[in-house]
Design a protein around this motif. Structure first.
Motif, PDB file in Angstrom:
ATOM      1  N   GLU A  23     -14.104 -15.709  -0.948  1.00  0.00           N
ATOM      2  CA  GLU A  23     -15.053 -14.801  -1.593  1.00  0.00           C
ATOM      3  C   GLU A  23     -14.730 -13.365  -1.198  1.00  0.00           C
ATOM      4  OE1 GLU A  23     -19.771 -13.833  -1.378  1.00  0.00           O
ATOM      5  OE2 GLU A  23     -19.181 -15.946  -1.375  1.00  0.00           O
ATOM      6  N   THR A  24     -14.451 -13.188   0.085  1.00  0.00           N
ATOM      7  CA  THR A  24     -13.937 -11.925   0.597  1.00  0.00           C
ATOM      8  C   THR A  24     -12.525 -12.184   1.100  1.00  0.00           C
ATOM      9  OG1 THR A  24     -16.127 -11.185   1.289  1.00  0.00           O
ATOM     10  CG2 THR A  24     -14.251 -10.110   2.318  1.00  0.00           C
ATOM     11  N   THR A  25     -11.560 -11.476   0.562  1.00  0.00           N
ATOM     12  CA  THR A  25     -10.171 -11.635   0.989  1.00  0.00           C
ATOM     13  C   THR A  25     -10.008 -10.994   2.358  1.00  0.00           C
ATOM     14  OG1 THR A  25      -9.424 -11.547  -1.303  1.00  0.00           O
ATOM     15  CG2 THR A  25      -7.778 -11.144   0.393  1.00  0.00           C
ATOM     16  N   VAL A  26      -9.409 -11.747   3.290  1.00  0.00           N
ATOM     17  CA  VAL A  26      -9.173 -11.247   4.640  1.00  0.00           C
ATOM     18  C   VAL A  26      -7.686 -10.943   4.780  1.00  0.00           C
ATOM     19  CG1 VAL A  26      -9.294 -11.773   7.097  1.00  0.00           C
ATOM     20  CG2 VAL A  26     -11.094 -12.598   5.562  1.00  0.00           C
ATOM     21  N   LEU A  27      -7.381  -9.732   5.208  1.00  0.00           N
ATOM     22  CA  LEU A  27      -6.007  -9.336   5.480  1.00  0.00           C
ATOM     23  C   LEU A  27      -5.838  -9.249   6.985  1.00  0.00           C
ATOM     24  CD1 LEU A  27      -5.592  -6.487   2.839  1.00  0.00           C
ATOM     25  CD2 LEU A  27      -4.806  -8.848   2.664  1.00  0.00           C
ATOM     26  N   GLU A  28      -5.009 -10.138   7.546  1.00  0.00           N
ATOM     27  CA  GLU A  28      -4.750 -10.143   8.987  1.00  0.00           C
ATOM     28  C   GLU A  28      -3.495  -9.320   9.248  1.00  0.00           C
ATOM     29  OE1 GLU A  28      -4.473 -14.216  10.206  1.00  0.00           O
ATOM     30  OE2 GLU A  28      -6.650 -14.383  10.406  1.00  0.00           O
ATOM     31  N   LEU A  29      -3.637  -8.268  10.021  1.00  0.00           N
ATOM     32  CA  LEU A  29      -2.539  -7.357  10.325  1.00  0.00           C
ATOM     33  C   LEU A  29      -2.034  -7.613  11.739  1.00  0.00           C
ATOM     34  CD1 LEU A  29      -0.831  -4.828   9.668  1.00  0.00           C
ATOM     35  CD2 LEU A  29      -2.761  -3.456  10.453  1.00  0.00           C
ATOM     36  N   ARG A  30      -0.720  -7.823  11.851  1.00  0.00           N
ATOM     37  CA  ARG A  30      -0.103  -8.042  13.160  1.00  0.00           C
ATOM     38  C   ARG A  30       0.981  -6.988  13.376  1.00  0.00           C
ATOM     39  NH1 ARG A  30      -1.340 -13.134  11.466  1.00  0.00           N
ATOM     40  NH2 ARG A  30      -2.297 -14.500  13.008  1.00  0.00           N
ATOM     41  N   VAL A  31       1.021  -6.448  14.605  1.00  0.00           N
ATOM     42  CA  VAL A  31       2.057  -5.492  14.997  1.00  0.00           C
ATOM     43  C   VAL A  31       2.558  -5.869  16.382  1.00  0.00           C
ATOM     44  CG1 VAL A  31       1.110  -3.605  13.612  1.00  0.00           C
ATOM     45  CG2 VAL A  31       0.407  -3.850  15.973  1.00  0.00           C
ATOM     46  N   ALA A  32       3.627  -5.232  16.816  1.00  0.00           N
ATOM     47  CA  ALA A  32       4.149  -5.458  18.162  1.00  0.00           C
ATOM     48  C   ALA A  32       3.099  -5.017  19.185  1.00  0.00           C
ATOM     49  CB  ALA A  32       5.441  -4.678  18.362  1.00  0.00           C
ATOM     50  N   PRO A  33       3.018  -5.698  20.328  1.00  0.00           N
ATOM     51  CA  PRO A  33       2.005  -5.348  21.344  1.00  0.00           C
ATOM     52  C   PRO A  33       2.058  -3.883  21.779  1.00  0.00           C
ATOM     53  CG  PRO A  33       3.063  -7.418  21.907  1.00  0.00           C
ATOM     54  CD  PRO A  33       3.805  -6.862  20.721  1.00  0.00           C
ATOM     55  N   GLU A  34       3.238  -3.305  21.863  1.00  0.00           N
ATOM     56  CA  GLU A  34       3.340  -1.906  22.300  1.00  0.00           C
ATOM     57  C   GLU A  34       2.866  -0.927  21.229  1.00  0.00           C
ATOM     58  OE1 GLU A  34       7.413  -3.330  20.950  1.00  0.00           O
ATOM     59  OE2 GLU A  34       5.927  -4.069  22.361  1.00  0.00           O
ATOM     60  N   ASP A  35       2.715  -1.380  19.985  1.00  0.00           N
ATOM     61  CA  ASP A  35       2.237  -0.521  18.894  1.00  0.00           C
ATOM     62  C   ASP A  35       0.742  -0.650  18.629  1.00  0.00           C
ATOM     63  OD1 ASP A  35       4.675   0.657  18.302  1.00  0.00           O
ATOM     64  OD2 ASP A  35       5.268  -0.968  16.957  1.00  0.00           O
TER      65      ASP A  35
ATOM     66  N   VAL B 205      -8.701   0.767   2.625  1.00  0.00           N
ATOM     67  CA  VAL B 205      -8.445  -0.508   1.955  1.00  0.00           C
ATOM     68  C   VAL B 205      -9.696  -0.974   1.207  1.00  0.00           C
ATOM     69  CG1 VAL B 205      -7.904  -2.945   2.311  1.00  0.00           C
ATOM     70  CG2 VAL B 205      -6.579  -1.195   3.494  1.00  0.00           C
ATOM     71  N   LYS B 206     -10.867  -0.873   1.832  1.00  0.00           N
ATOM     72  CA  LYS B 206     -12.104  -1.286   1.167  1.00  0.00           C
ATOM     73  C   LYS B 206     -12.397  -0.431  -0.055  1.00  0.00           C
ATOM     74  CE  LYS B 206     -14.538  -3.426   5.007  1.00  0.00           C
ATOM     75  NZ  LYS B 206     -15.732  -3.404   5.851  1.00  0.00           N
ATOM     76  N   SER B 207     -12.138   0.861   0.036  1.00  0.00           N
ATOM     77  CA  SER B 207     -12.376   1.773  -1.080  1.00  0.00           C
ATOM     78  C   SER B 207     -11.501   1.424  -2.282  1.00  0.00           C
ATOM     79  CB  SER B 207     -12.116   3.208  -0.641  1.00  0.00           C
ATOM     80  OG  SER B 207     -12.237   4.089  -1.708  1.00  0.00           O
ATOM     81  N   VAL B 208     -10.223   1.182  -2.038  1.00  0.00           N
ATOM     82  CA  VAL B 208      -9.307   0.823  -3.115  1.00  0.00           C
ATOM     83  C   VAL B 208      -9.691  -0.535  -3.701  1.00  0.00           C
ATOM     84  CG1 VAL B 208      -6.907   0.269  -3.667  1.00  0.00           C
ATOM     85  CG2 VAL B 208      -7.430   2.229  -2.215  1.00  0.00           C
ATOM     86  N   ALA B 209     -10.094  -1.470  -2.855  1.00  0.00           N
ATOM     87  CA  ALA B 209     -10.484  -2.803  -3.323  1.00  0.00           C
ATOM     88  C   ALA B 209     -11.735  -2.739  -4.197  1.00  0.00           C
ATOM     89  CB  ALA B 209     -10.721  -3.720  -2.132  1.00  0.00           C
ATOM     90  N   GLN B 210     -12.690  -1.914  -3.827  1.00  0.00           N
ATOM     91  CA  GLN B 210     -13.922  -1.804  -4.606  1.00  0.00           C
ATOM     92  C   GLN B 210     -13.660  -1.265  -6.003  1.00  0.00           C
ATOM     93  OE1 GLN B 210     -16.613   0.493  -2.208  1.00  0.00           O
ATOM     94  NE2 GLN B 210     -17.455  -1.327  -1.206  1.00  0.00           N
ATOM     95  N   ARG B 211     -12.694  -0.397  -6.133  1.00  0.00           N
ATOM     96  CA  ARG B 211     -12.356   0.151  -7.456  1.00  0.00           C
ATOM     97  C   ARG B 211     -11.867  -0.940  -8.396  1.00  0.00           C
ATOM     98  NH1 ARG B 211      -9.863   6.123  -7.237  1.00  0.00           N
ATOM     99  NH2 ARG B 211     -11.421   7.022  -5.864  1.00  0.00           N
ATOM    100  N   SER B 212     -11.250  -1.977  -7.842  1.00  0.00           N
ATOM    101  CA  SER B 212     -10.764  -3.080  -8.678  1.00  0.00           C
ATOM    102  C   SER B 212     -11.707  -4.284  -8.639  1.00  0.00           C
ATOM    103  CB  SER B 212      -9.355  -3.486  -8.239  1.00  0.00           C
ATOM    104  OG  SER B 212      -9.369  -3.937  -6.902  1.00  0.00           O
ATOM    105  N   GLY B 213     -12.883  -4.107  -8.043  1.00  0.00           N
ATOM    106  CA  GLY B 213     -13.897  -5.160  -8.034  1.00  0.00           C
ATOM    107  C   GLY B 213     -13.646  -6.270  -7.032  1.00  0.00           C
TER     108      GLY B 213
END
Length: 75
Positions: free
Chosen positions: A27-39, A58-66
């Motif tokens: 219902e809500t798309t979850v984007l999991e972001l992973r980076v190197a520990p030092e970053d 990201v939420k603002s852009v997503a709301q524009r497309s519903g």
């Protein structure tokens, strides 16, 4: 949304090759972001300001497309 998040994250960190985003549909798309520990500090910023702004964009852009999108920064 995934491409936007990848673009922003890769431009903030020292190791852009270690950035990955996993998309979990629902219902809500979850984007999991992973980076190197030092970053991790560069991505989160002081008092979480950068992470908060990333989520806001990201939420603002997503709301524009519903769409409903949530960004999770994973260790």
């Amino acid at each position: 949304m995934k491409e936007l998040l990848l673009y922003m994250a890769k431009n903030l960190v020292d190791n852009p090759d270690s950035v990955s985003v996993t998309e979990i549909e629902g219902e809500t798309t979850v984007l999991e972001l992973r980076v190197a520990p030092e970053d991790m500090g560069k991505l989160i910023g002081r008092q979480g300001r950068i992470a908060k702004e990333i989520r806001t964009i990201v939420k603002s852009v997503a709301q524009r497309s519903g769409q409903k999108v949530s960004v999770e920064i994973v260790d």
